[in-house]
Design an enzyme around this catalytic site. Sequence first.
Site, mmCIF file in Angstrom:
data_model
loop_
_atom_site.group_PDB
_atom_site.id
_atom_site.type_symbol
_atom_site.label_atom_id
_atom_site.label_comp_id
_atom_site.label_asym_id
_atom_site.label_seq_id
_atom_site.Cartn_x
_atom_site.Cartn_y
_atom_site.Cartn_z
ATOM 1 N N ASP A 18 5.716 -52.898 20.476
ATOM 2 C CA ASP A 18 6.083 -53.897 19.454
ATOM 3 C C ASP A 18 5.369 -55.212 19.746
ATOM 4 O O ASP A 18 4.985 -55.946 18.825
ATOM 5 C CB ASP A 18 7.602 -54.100 19.455
ATOM 6 C CG ASP A 18 8.150 -54.630 18.137
ATOM 7 O OD1 ASP A 18 7.361 -55.107 17.318
ATOM 8 O OD2 ASP A 18 9.369 -54.572 17.929
ATOM 9 N N HIS A 212 18.025 -54.185 18.673
ATOM 10 C CA HIS A 212 16.603 -54.552 18.806
ATOM 11 C C HIS A 212 16.418 -55.858 18.029
ATOM 12 O O HIS A 212 16.217 -55.854 16.822
ATOM 13 C CB HIS A 212 15.772 -53.403 18.210
ATOM 14 C CG HIS A 212 14.305 -53.655 18.114
ATOM 15 N ND1 HIS A 212 13.383 -53.034 18.945
ATOM 16 C CD2 HIS A 212 13.568 -54.420 17.264
ATOM 17 C CE1 HIS A 212 12.167 -53.400 18.600
ATOM 18 N NE2 HIS A 212 12.246 -54.258 17.590
ATOM 19 N N CYS A 245 6.480 -57.190 13.487
ATOM 20 C CA CYS A 245 5.941 -56.115 12.650
ATOM 21 C C CYS A 245 4.912 -56.709 11.697
ATOM 22 O O CYS A 245 5.237 -57.581 10.897
ATOM 23 C CB CYS A 245 7.071 -55.456 11.866
ATOM 24 S SG CYS A 245 6.481 -54.236 10.683
HETATM 25 P P1 HMG Z 1 -0.627 -43.157 4.587
HETATM 26 O O1 HMG Z 1 -1.924 -43.833 4.308
HETATM 27 O O2 HMG Z 1 0.362 -43.027 3.485
HETATM 28 O O3 HMG Z 1 -0.877 -41.719 5.256
HETATM 29 O O4 HMG Z 1 0.044 -43.915 5.799
HETATM 30 P P2 HMG Z 1 -1.286 -40.349 4.616
HETATM 31 O O5 HMG Z 1 -0.291 -39.343 5.088
HETATM 32 O O6 HMG Z 1 -1.533 -40.488 3.141
HETATM 33 O O7 HMG Z 1 -2.696 -40.074 5.317
HETATM 34 C C1 HMG Z 1 -3.804 -40.960 5.132
HETATM 35 C C2 HMG Z 1 -4.718 -40.891 6.348
HETATM 36 O O8 HMG Z 1 -4.006 -41.360 7.494
HETATM 37 C C3 HMG Z 1 -5.195 -39.466 6.683
HETATM 38 O O9 HMG Z 1 -6.478 -39.596 7.268
HETATM 39 C C4 HMG Z 1 -4.236 -39.037 7.773
HETATM 40 O O10 HMG Z 1 -4.742 -38.058 8.649
HETATM 41 C C5 HMG Z 1 -4.050 -40.346 8.515
HETATM 42 P P3 HMG Z 1 -7.820 -39.417 6.385
HETATM 43 O O11 HMG Z 1 -7.684 -38.062 5.774
HETATM 44 O O12 HMG Z 1 -7.784 -40.536 5.369
HETATM 45 O O13 HMG Z 1 -8.921 -39.576 7.392
HETATM 46 N N1 HMG Z 1 -2.794 -40.381 9.260
HETATM 47 C C6 HMG Z 1 -2.717 -40.605 10.571
HETATM 48 N N2 HMG Z 1 -3.648 -40.864 11.514
HETATM 49 C C7 HMG Z 1 -3.214 -41.054 12.771
HETATM 50 N N3 HMG Z 1 -1.922 -41.005 13.137
HETATM 51 C C8 HMG Z 1 -0.961 -40.768 12.224
HETATM 52 C C9 HMG Z 1 -1.352 -40.566 10.892
HETATM 53 N N4 HMG Z 1 -0.667 -40.301 9.763
HETATM 54 C C10 HMG Z 1 -1.538 -40.183 8.787
HETATM 55 N N5 HMG Z 1 0.319 -40.744 12.595
HETATM 56 C C11 HMG Z 1 1.439 -43.974 7.761
HETATM 57 C C12 HMG Z 1 1.294 -43.508 6.310
HETATM 58 C C13 HMG Z 1 2.889 -43.768 8.151
HETATM 59 C C14 HMG Z 1 0.527 -43.152 8.633
HETATM 60 C C15 HMG Z 1 1.021 -45.464 7.836
HETATM 61 O O14 HMG Z 1 1.766 -46.166 6.889
HETATM 62 C C16 HMG Z 1 1.272 -46.059 9.194
HETATM 63 O O15 HMG Z 1 0.609 -45.721 10.155
HETATM 64 N N6 HMG Z 1 2.231 -47.017 9.288
HETATM 65 C C17 HMG Z 1 2.610 -47.608 10.582
HETATM 66 C C18 HMG Z 1 3.057 -49.011 10.393
HETATM 67 C C19 HMG Z 1 3.552 -49.565 11.698
HETATM 68 O O16 HMG Z 1 3.216 -49.082 12.760
HETATM 69 N N7 HMG Z 1 4.352 -50.639 11.609
HETATM 70 C C20 HMG Z 1 4.883 -51.302 12.768
HETATM 71 C C21 HMG Z 1 5.897 -50.496 13.498
HETATM 72 S S1 HMG Z 1 7.534 -50.571 12.793
HETATM 73 C C22 HMG Z 1 8.237 -51.955 13.528
HETATM 74 O O17 HMG Z 1 7.555 -52.709 14.158
HETATM 75 C C23 HMG Z 1 9.725 -52.151 13.460
HETATM 76 C C24 HMG Z 1 10.445 -51.774 14.761
HETATM 77 O O18 HMG Z 1 9.933 -52.518 15.846
HETATM 78 C C25 HMG Z 1 11.938 -52.029 14.634
HETATM 79 C C26 HMG Z 1 12.287 -53.396 14.120
HETATM 80 O O19 HMG Z 1 11.747 -54.397 14.596
HETATM 81 O O20 HMG Z 1 13.141 -53.446 13.228
HETATM 82 C C27 HMG Z 1 10.249 -50.287 15.069
HETATM 83 MG MG MG Z 2 10.507 -54.675 16.299
#
Ligand code: HMG
Ligand code: MG
Length: 307
Positions: A18, A212, A245
């Site tokens: 994070d 968290h 985030c």
């Molecule tokens: P998308 O674009 O909708 O994915 O993203 P898709 O399923 O349509 O696929 C598109 C492309 O992404 C494809 O590749 C997939 O293979 C690839 P292409 O064919 O174009 O070459 N792909 C991936 N590649 C690597 N690893 C993967 C993956 N999945 C698909 N896992 C997705 C959807 C969920 C992947 C995207 O939106 C994403 O990665 N989001 C992450 C955002 C994030 O990390 N945010 C921060 C964390 S959350 C947070 O901080 C809150 C927390 O701390 C708690 C709090 O504070 O409350 C947890």
């Molecule tokens: Mg967080």
Amino acid sequence: MFDALPPRVRVYEVGPRDGLQNEAAVVPTEGKLRLIGALTAAGLPRIEITSFVNPRWIPPLADAEFVAQALRAEPAAVRARYTALVPNERGLDRALAAGLGEVAVFMSASETHNRRNINKSREETWPAFEPVFARCAEAGVAVRAYVSTAWGCPYEGAVAPEVVRDVAARLLAMGAYEISLGDTIGVGTPLQTRRLLDVLLAALPVERLAMHMHDTRGTALANCLVGLEAGITTFDASVGGLGGCPYAPGASGNLATEDLVYLLHGMGIETGIDLDRLVDAGLVARDLLDRDLPGRALAALAASRKH
Ligand code: HMG
Ligand code: MG
């Protein structure tokens, strides 16, 4: 007040994930390993080391495989319990290939943040999680689950505690061993925390809940105190107060691990963490990022060493 504090608390470290996900500067893999090593040496029992999300969405953690594989090579005796964020089955494939024994899934209590963060509605997220939970159960991999925006959403504002409760209950029913309630943008205040926990604890076992908190408005520790009094014994924190985030406008640092541990130890609550070595870890983070970090205890404790 303070009649019912727990004797021991488990701190769950999220700094390498994070914390670093929100940095403009990309910390090289060796630097991440140095930070994780320092946190492990300080006695952090559980550390979220990285994210197996799409690297185009979170470029600073694009080296997830390298980090996980390097840690896998360490002798078991010196390892903490490592875990990583996984948004979908593709992420799980990567985490399993890198040898993770535990993963964390995440979804938001609010619809708009969920869409902005993982490009899916909440209704579309449930079926995407099903194979993740099923395959983890089969492989003996533990799953933790975050409910983000539990105190408020950057796009929608207030979030009803009943919605948070229902999302948390469903994630537990799917097989999550623990729910981490996220104040993603750090808007929570103590009375709100009391009201949220009243609703959740009427339906869910307190030992399965963690908090968290982000410290955007300086209320994270006050909220944790309310959680402690309600019986919560697991708290997430981030070394130096790094974090946020990138898909939540206005989100800034997590509760700093040093601030949390200082408060807990000062109140006679054990964590198993060596605060002095935790300060060393904070100084590693500060050196890697080459700037002062937002955590308050880190600066004060580091300065007091000079006298
Ligand atoms: P998308 O674009 O909708 O994915 O993203 P898709 O399923 O349509 O696929 C598109 C492309 O992404 C494809 O590749 C997939 O293979 C690839 P292409 O064919 O174009 O070459 N792909 C991936 N590649 C690597 N690893 C993967 C993956 N999945 C698909 N896992 C997705 C959807 C969920 C992947 C995207 O939106 C994403 O990665 N989001 C992450 C955002 C994030 O990390 N945010 C921060 C964390 S959350 C947070 O901080 C809150 C927390 O701390 C708690 C709090 O504070 O409350 C947890
Ligand atoms: Mg967080």
